[in-house]
Design a protein around this motif. Structure first.
Motif, mmCIF file in Angstrom:
data_model
loop_
_atom_site.group_PDB
_atom_site.id
_atom_site.type_symbol
_atom_site.label_atom_id
_atom_site.label_comp_id
_atom_site.label_asym_id
_atom_site.label_seq_id
_atom_site.Cartn_x
_atom_site.Cartn_y
_atom_site.Cartn_z
ATOM 1 N N ILE A 119 0.881 -1.177 0.000
ATOM 2 C CA ILE A 119 0.000 0.000 0.000
ATOM 3 C C ILE A 119 0.913 1.220 0.000
ATOM 4 N N ALA A 120 0.891 1.974 -1.081
ATOM 5 C CA ALA A 120 1.806 3.103 -1.256
ATOM 6 C C ALA A 120 1.012 4.398 -1.103
ATOM 7 N N LEU A 121 1.460 5.259 -0.177
ATOM 8 C CA LEU A 121 0.666 6.432 0.202
ATOM 9 C C LEU A 121 1.405 7.732 -0.090
ATOM 10 N N ASP A 122 0.676 8.673 -0.615
ATOM 11 C CA ASP A 122 1.178 10.000 -0.988
ATOM 12 C C ASP A 122 1.108 10.907 0.244
ATOM 13 N N THR A 123 2.259 11.377 0.728
ATOM 14 C CA THR A 123 2.284 12.255 1.910
ATOM 15 C C THR A 123 2.692 13.680 1.546
ATOM 16 N N LEU A 124 2.749 13.977 0.243
ATOM 17 C CA LEU A 124 3.188 15.303 -0.218
ATOM 18 C C LEU A 124 2.135 16.369 0.070
ATOM 19 N N ARG A 125 2.554 17.479 0.641
ATOM 20 C CA ARG A 125 1.756 18.697 0.746
ATOM 21 C C ARG A 125 2.508 19.750 -0.024
ATOM 22 N N GLU A 126 2.091 20.026 -1.263
ATOM 23 C CA GLU A 126 2.884 20.903 -2.137
ATOM 24 C C GLU A 126 3.060 22.273 -1.481
ATOM 25 N N GLY A 127 4.305 22.749 -1.496
ATOM 26 C CA GLY A 127 4.611 24.027 -0.861
ATOM 27 C C GLY A 127 5.105 23.864 0.571
ATOM 28 N N ALA A 128 5.028 22.660 1.113
ATOM 29 C CA ALA A 128 5.507 22.408 2.482
ATOM 30 C C ALA A 128 6.546 21.291 2.445
ATOM 31 N N HIS A 129 7.368 21.229 3.477
ATOM 32 C CA HIS A 129 8.338 20.127 3.541
ATOM 33 C C HIS A 129 7.833 18.953 4.375
ATOM 34 N N HIS A 130 6.888 19.238 5.274
ATOM 35 C CA HIS A 130 6.400 18.141 6.121
ATOM 36 C C HIS A 130 5.456 17.236 5.329
ATOM 37 N N GLY A 131 5.157 16.079 5.912
ATOM 38 C CA GLY A 131 4.265 15.136 5.269
ATOM 39 C C GLY A 131 2.912 15.077 5.947
ATOM 40 N N GLU A 132 1.888 14.742 5.168
ATOM 41 C CA GLU A 132 0.547 14.623 5.706
ATOM 42 C C GLU A 132 -0.266 13.724 4.774
ATOM 43 N N LEU A 133 -1.032 12.810 5.344
ATOM 44 C CA LEU A 133 -1.909 11.981 4.514
ATOM 45 C C LEU A 133 -3.205 12.710 4.214
ATOM 46 N N GLY A 134 -3.704 13.414 5.199
ATOM 47 C CA GLY A 134 -4.962 14.140 5.014
ATOM 48 C C GLY A 134 -6.128 13.184 4.824
ATOM 49 N N ASP A 135 -7.292 13.765 4.589
ATOM 50 C CA ASP A 135 -8.527 12.968 4.472
ATOM 51 C C ASP A 135 -8.444 11.984 3.309
ATOM 52 N N GLU A 136 -7.883 12.440 2.170
ATOM 53 C CA GLU A 136 -7.836 11.577 0.976
ATOM 54 C C GLU A 136 -6.944 10.358 1.224
ATOM 55 N N GLY A 137 -5.766 10.584 1.818
ATOM 56 C CA GLY A 137 -4.834 9.488 2.076
ATOM 57 C C GLY A 137 -5.387 8.507 3.098
ATOM 58 N N LEU A 138 -5.972 9.036 4.166
ATOM 59 C CA LEU A 138 -6.502 8.154 5.213
ATOM 60 C C LEU A 138 -7.709 7.364 4.694
#
Ligand SMILES: [Fe+2]
Ligand SMILES: [Fe+2]
Length: 270
Positions: A119-138
């Motif tokens: 299961i490969a998950l996108d943690t990119l938040r464009e414009g930021a360096h930190h990662g986040e799954l957010g509602d779509e990823g979760l």
């Protein structure tokens, strides 16, 4: 037993440039590809190569084209998730048609290998360096975990949840990692998390979930855990990670150095 190779943080830049003025990331990627191709007969059947983010340094189409051209030499299929240095738009235009790449939205996907699931998950938040799954990823993760039932799962992200002790990197970890870990804890089958971003090997057991960070083929993030330490890169030896799964042992992980090393010689020789 089925295996995949993890190649992380290739940070390809424009032709003739060095990443951060020091790191020849294209040479490192070519060396990694040569290593994979030449060592394949020794490593056993390998299904493909997963690139766990930061494919390029600035996320430009030019960099993705350079990456794609180099990866044409790879003797295996490859798949990818973005990291904080990537941009979905340019990735999509250059990798259009790749079977792992969803046509729109975040780059979350799932793939079956024999008796386990990736299961490969996108943690990119464009414009930021930190990662986040957010509602779509979760939501993607919830659906994937429910689909696979009790099958073993390797969950891949660019940003890790575990801390490395390198303050500048840990600040940019997966900000909603607790929500991810709660879901992995609840998965009824074996589960392992694998991430990039820190460009060095690290391992932690968080609850019942083994969490691993894999090295890069190019530069490493310098290991300096002093408070206030400047975040630096260092040209440590590059490496790949071979992940295998068997019904007897579950997931195992082996590090494979990038480049040619002296040997091998039979132990029986004097
Ligand atoms: Fe990186
Ligand atoms: Fe990163």
């Amino acid at each position: 037993m089925t295996s995949i190779i993890i190649l992380s943080d290739t940070h390809i830049v424009a032709e003739g440039a060095l990443a951060y003025g020091h790191s020849d990331t294209a040479a490192a990627l070519m060396s990694a590809i040569t290593t994979i191709n030449t060592r394949l007969p020794e490593l056993g059947p390998v299904e493909g190569v997963l690139v766990t983010g930061d494919l390029t340094d600035f996320g430009t189409e030019e960099e993705y084209r350079r990456f794609a051209t180099m990866m044409q030499r790879l003797a295996l299929p490859w798949w990818a998730i973005p990291g904080n240095h990537d941009r979905r738009g340019p990735m999509r235009s250059v990798f259009a048609g790749a079977d792992w790449l969803p046509a729109s939205g975040e780059v979350n996907w799932q793939r079956s290998f024999g008796d386990w699931e990736l299961i490969a998950l996108d943690t990119l938040r464009e414009g930021a360096h930190h990662g986040e799954l957010g509602d779509e990823g979760l939501a993607f993760l919830d659906a994937a975990l429910s689909r696979i039932g009790t099958r073993p799962a390797l969950v891949a992200t660019h940003h890790p949840w575990m801390a490395s002790g390198i303050a500048a990197m840990d600040a940019d970890n997966l900000h909603d990692g607790a929500a991810l870990m709660a879901r992995l804890e609840a998965h009824p089958g074996p589960v392992r998390m694998i991430s990039g971003h820190v460009h060095r090997t690290a391992f932690a057991q968080i609850g019942r979930v083994p969490c691993q960070i894999v090295p890069a083929p190019c530069h490493a993030v310098h290991l300096d855990r002093r408070p206030g330490a400047e975040n630096c890169l260092a040209l440590e030896p590059g490496a790949l990670t071979l992940i295998s799964h068997s019904s007897e042992q579950g997931f195992t992980s082996m590090q494979v150095p990038v480049g040619h090393v002296p040997g091998p010689w039979p132990f029986g020789e004097v």
